[in-house]
Design an enzyme around this catalytic site. Sequence first.
Site, PDB file in Angstrom:
ATOM      1  N   LYS A 237       0.805  -1.200   0.026  1.00 42.02           N
ATOM      2  CA  LYS A 237      -0.031   0.132  -0.044  1.00 42.02           C
ATOM      3  C   LYS A 237       0.846   1.376   0.029  1.00 42.02           C
ATOM      4  O   LYS A 237       2.074   1.179   0.606  1.00 42.02           O
ATOM      5  CB  LYS A 237      -0.939  -0.231   1.313  1.00 42.02           C
ATOM      6  CG  LYS A 237      -1.740  -1.287   1.032  1.00 42.02           C
ATOM      7  CD  LYS A 237      -2.560  -1.391   2.508  1.00 42.02           C
ATOM      8  CE  LYS A 237      -3.306  -2.854   2.708  1.00 42.02           C
ATOM      9  NZ  LYS A 237      -3.812  -3.180   3.915  1.00 42.02           N
ATOM     10  N   ARG A 291      -3.880  -7.236  13.919  1.00 42.09           N
ATOM     11  CA  ARG A 291      -3.044  -6.447  14.579  1.00 42.09           C
ATOM     12  C   ARG A 291      -3.539  -4.835  14.069  1.00 42.09           C
ATOM     13  O   ARG A 291      -4.352  -4.764  13.337  1.00 42.09           O
ATOM     14  CB  ARG A 291      -1.608  -6.742  13.978  1.00 42.09           C
ATOM     15  CG  ARG A 291      -1.658  -6.559  12.516  1.00 42.09           C
ATOM     16  CD  ARG A 291      -0.255  -6.610  12.018  1.00 42.09           C
ATOM     17  NE  ARG A 291      -0.259  -6.864  10.550  1.00 42.09           N
ATOM     18  CZ  ARG A 291      -0.530  -6.209   9.594  1.00 42.09           C
ATOM     19  NH1 ARG A 291      -0.977  -4.938   9.699  1.00 42.09           N
ATOM     20  NH2 ARG A 291      -0.511  -6.641   8.059  1.00 42.09           N
TER      21      ARG A 291
END
Length: 447
Positions: A237, A291
């Site tokens: 990303k 997470r």
Amino acid sequence: MVKKVLIANRGEIALRVLRACKELGISTVAVHSTADNAAMHVRLADESVCIGPPPSRDSYLNIPSIVAACEISGADAVHPGYGFLSENARFADILDAHGLTFIGPTAEHIRVMGDKIEAKRTAKRLGIPVVPGSAGAVTDDAEALKIGDEIGFPVLVKASAGGGGRGMKVARSRDDLVVALQTARAEAGAAFGDDAVYIEKYLEKPRHIEVQVFGDGAGNAIHLGERDCSLQRRHQKVWEEANSPALSPEQRRRIGEICSNAMAELRYRGAGTIEFLYENDEFYFIEMNTRLQVEHPVTEAITGMDLVHEQIRVASGEGLSATQDEIVFSGHAIECRINAEDPRTFAPSPGKISYYHAPGGLGVRVDSGVYQGYSIPPFYDSLIGKLIVHGRNRTECMMRLRRALDEIVVDGVKTTLPLFRDLVDNPDIGAGNYDIHWLEKYLAGGT
Ligand code: ADP
């Protein structure tokens, strides 16, 4: 409430966690390799412990050293950040066995979601829409061809143990599929020590949309809306937004509810992200990350909620700080990942930062561990900071981002900042009109 948190990470995320602890009056212990003696997270923590030499496997991934650092410092909890040991179920188990609190989900949930076939099966059982494909691992070519005919080509062969976009092969025909199965199995076996592969329909032009969830571990869960992370290079990303320019409030509510209901049923604890590909108004689950994510600040910007505070609350057994009705989405946020890399070739560019100036002003946040005179070591990933900008709507957010990108200066090393200065003026980006292939096409000169 936990009293002393050991932060088992480095860089901007170590600082991010440290800030949350300070606000909550919790003492902090930094751990670091010998390459990070001068790092900001070490300087700002109440205490620090050197846990080994530069290679990650000898320091940030070294479980015995980290447990020893907890014992030496008297820390009662560990925040793993992202990467490193954050999705290592064995680490969560070992901390538990030592009476230390892991600020994250149960080892069992990490394990289930870490295996892609198991994760997909679990998602489906919990009512989350998944990509059509094989029910589990495919071992037999004839069976694979039958599935290919049923779901229609092109299909994608994926490794159950895959990660970081590795171990995937597209097959456009029956002949392709036989070859793809063979190469995917061989590659997965070599890379992950597990050659289990499965088949999915290959989506041609999806967006990557992910939903942030939070559970208290006791059957209550909320969602904090979605992030659009379609701008990627090699599955990494680069630019993330909240909310997605592609979704209506009704679609957001619907997919959010599906995810929070699933997490409530799973009795999930802590922060999680459910990742989807989105095409033709349909969502398809691809994986769940158990997470905190790199891009969590865009969610913080539009909800006003501090996700690390929330993680610590939940880990301390205090439950969620808000109900779903109390979550209000406000405005638009964009994050740019500032990597010490060439903005075109993405070759890493470690070295000394000769001049650094951070942008400021309303709606501008910089999460970074660097400072003027800091030397970026060559041993770790190249993310050196994140620029996060918030506005009352996407237009205002883009205006502010353009201005902040003008202000920020990082000299001495190459960074991805010039790429963002181009993107912010691009008409497709301005219109929010992009899919997961857009950035690679743009970089190849095709947009
Ligand atoms: P990893 O854990 O390796 O990142 P993911 O399952 O999250 O694997 O997939 C990584 C990327 O691969 C996705 O973001 C998307 O770009 C692409 N991808 C995965 N599954 C599909 C699919 N069924 N169709 C098209 N692209 C896919």
